[in-house]
Design an enzyme around this catalytic site. Sequence first.
Site, short mmCIF file in Angstrom:
data_model
loop_
_atom_site.label_atom_id
_atom_site.label_comp_id
_atom_site.label_asym_id
_atom_site.label_seq_id
_atom_site.Cartn_x
_atom_site.Cartn_y
_atom_site.Cartn_z
N ARG A 1 0.86 -1.19 0.00
CA ARG A 1 0.00 0.00 0.00
C ARG A 1 0.89 1.23 0.00
O ARG A 1 2.11 1.13 0.15
CB ARG A 1 -1.01 0.00 1.17
CG ARG A 1 -0.62 -0.63 2.47
CD ARG A 1 0.41 0.09 3.28
NE ARG A 1 0.14 1.51 3.42
CZ ARG A 1 1.05 2.42 3.61
NH1 ARG A 1 2.34 2.09 3.70
NH2 ARG A 1 0.75 3.69 3.72
N GLY A 2 0.24 2.39 -0.13
CA GLY A 2 1.00 3.62 -0.34
C GLY A 2 1.07 3.83 -1.85
O GLY A 2 1.39 2.89 -2.60
N ALA A 3 0.78 5.07 -2.29
CA ALA A 3 0.58 5.31 -3.73
C ALA A 3 1.76 4.85 -4.60
O ALA A 3 1.55 4.08 -5.56
CB ALA A 3 0.28 6.79 -3.94
N ARG B 1 -7.67 -0.72 -6.74
CA ARG B 1 -7.96 0.41 -5.84
C ARG B 1 -8.10 1.68 -6.70
O ARG B 1 -7.32 1.87 -7.64
CB ARG B 1 -6.83 0.61 -4.80
CG ARG B 1 -6.72 -0.52 -3.80
CD ARG B 1 -5.76 -0.19 -2.65
NE ARG B 1 -6.37 0.72 -1.68
CZ ARG B 1 -5.68 1.29 -0.68
NH1 ARG B 1 -4.39 1.07 -0.56
NH2 ARG B 1 -6.30 2.08 0.19
N ASP C 1 -2.04 10.75 -2.31
CA ASP C 1 -2.44 9.68 -3.22
C ASP C 1 -2.80 10.20 -4.61
O ASP C 1 -2.68 9.48 -5.59
CB ASP C 1 -3.61 8.89 -2.64
CG ASP C 1 -3.11 7.99 -1.53
OD1 ASP C 1 -2.99 8.47 -0.39
OD2 ASP C 1 -2.77 6.83 -1.81
N ASN D 1 -5.47 12.25 0.33
CA ASN D 1 -4.54 11.44 1.13
C ASN D 1 -5.40 10.69 2.15
O ASN D 1 -6.63 10.84 2.22
CB ASN D 1 -3.48 12.32 1.79
CG ASN D 1 -2.34 11.49 2.39
OD1 ASN D 1 -1.77 10.64 1.71
ND2 ASN D 1 -2.03 11.69 3.66
N LYS D 2 -4.74 9.88 2.96
CA LYS D 2 -5.44 9.04 3.93
C LYS D 2 -6.49 9.82 4.73
O LYS D 2 -6.24 10.95 5.13
CB LYS D 2 -4.40 8.41 4.87
CG LYS D 2 -4.93 7.50 5.95
CD LYS D 2 -5.87 6.41 5.45
CE LYS D 2 -5.26 5.55 4.38
NZ LYS D 2 -6.28 4.70 3.70
O1 MRU Z 1 -4.62 3.14 2.21
P1 MRU Z 1 -3.15 3.35 2.11
O2 MRU Z 1 -2.38 2.83 3.27
O3 MRU Z 1 -2.59 2.87 0.77
O4 MRU Z 1 -2.98 4.94 2.13
C1 MRU Z 1 -1.70 5.48 1.97
C2 MRU Z 1 -1.64 6.95 2.12
O5 MRU Z 1 -2.63 7.62 2.27
C3 MRU Z 1 -0.28 7.57 1.99
O6 MRU Z 1 -0.19 8.71 2.78
C4 MRU Z 1 -0.04 7.97 0.53
O7 MRU Z 1 -0.25 6.88 -0.30
C5 MRU Z 1 1.30 8.52 0.31
S1 MRU Z 1 2.52 7.27 0.28
C6 MRU Z 1 4.02 7.93 -0.03
#
Ligand code: MRU
Length: 358
Positions: free
Chosen positions: A58-60, A101, A250, A260-261
């Site tokens: 996970r993470g963009a 996603r 994201d 973002n999250k």
């Molecule tokens: O649902 P996730 O854990 O994939 O969400 C991730 C985030 O919101 C991060 O802050 C974002 O992807 C930036 S990662 C460098």
Amino acid sequence: MSETDGPGPDAVQTLRWVGDIDGHLKLIDQTLLPRECREVACRDVETVWEAIRSLRVRGAPAIGIAAAYGVCLGMQDGSEESPERFFARLHQVREFLAGSRPTAVNLFTALNRMQGRAAELRAVRGPPEIRQALWEEARAIHEEDRAMCRAIGRQGAHLLGDGMGVLTHCNAGGLATSEYGTALALIYAAHEQGTRLHVFVDETRPLLQGARLTAWELAQHHIPSTLICDSMAAQVMREGRIQAVVTGADRIAANGDTANKIGTYGLAVLAHAHGIPFYVAAPSTTFDLELEHGDQIPIEQRGAAEVTEVLGQAVAPDGIEVYNPAFDVTPSRYIRAMITERGVLFPVNESRIRAVVG
Ligand code: MRU
């Protein structure tokens, strides 16, 4: 390291390709951290899809890299096919991964890049050579992300001064990228330059990426940090302990509105109310200049169990109605600056964004 062994603290690689073009992808199963640091092997595109969907990866930026390798896995049996069959399968694989996603644009950026590379070669190369080119493209996407994360750290470290308290949300560190991270890249780079920081880590309900992943990463790097519940941020700011907030992103629209999250928007408003700068750190692959503003960003809705349960334990009555958007959108007016690998965007507005990342 075997599929079941845990790596040592410095050997952690969020994702890695094992072997040659016919090899496979291994990624750290982030759903198990911090209790266990174990890799999961992905030998087909379905396993990659499931890993993205269930947040094992996970993470963009990490999602984008995984998807690029997912295309390679999906095309592994394709060399003997006719060009028509090969491209039909490539289209199918792309659409399948695109459905994993919806919010992080890096997924689509990577998939489009893979498809674009294949299309470029269609008139002059056969399926075996195109498959080779796709594998090289995926590796390039992976390597470029490493370089971008380091550059983000270099570009933004000066924004964090000695003695500052820095609040971050979710995980925008090495685990969310190839390595080093985006928001955490600023913190790592400042720390490496001798800047003393204290990081406040939001736990980040519902899936606790802050508590489980960011707190773990910061501990690996020996960076002083304090874990707080999301609801404590306002009080901690009011007590004067926070001098900057840094998050990842994201998807960033052309006007700077940033997905973002979930919980990021609230933090930005709080930072604004307390006169604290709110920074977003992201590579150019996270900008979606086809979207004018943040209302056009698709927000992923996730299942009720993530809210009604904590680590598998029910914490709410059966049958309660739940709303679970995984992301929110912070309007650009709350963002003091954006840190990209190409430079710092300040002020945050469309012309500056188009000039630097367009
Ligand atoms: O649902 P996730 O854990 O994939 O969400 C991730 C985030 O919101 C991060 O802050 C974002 O992807 C930036 S990662 C460098």
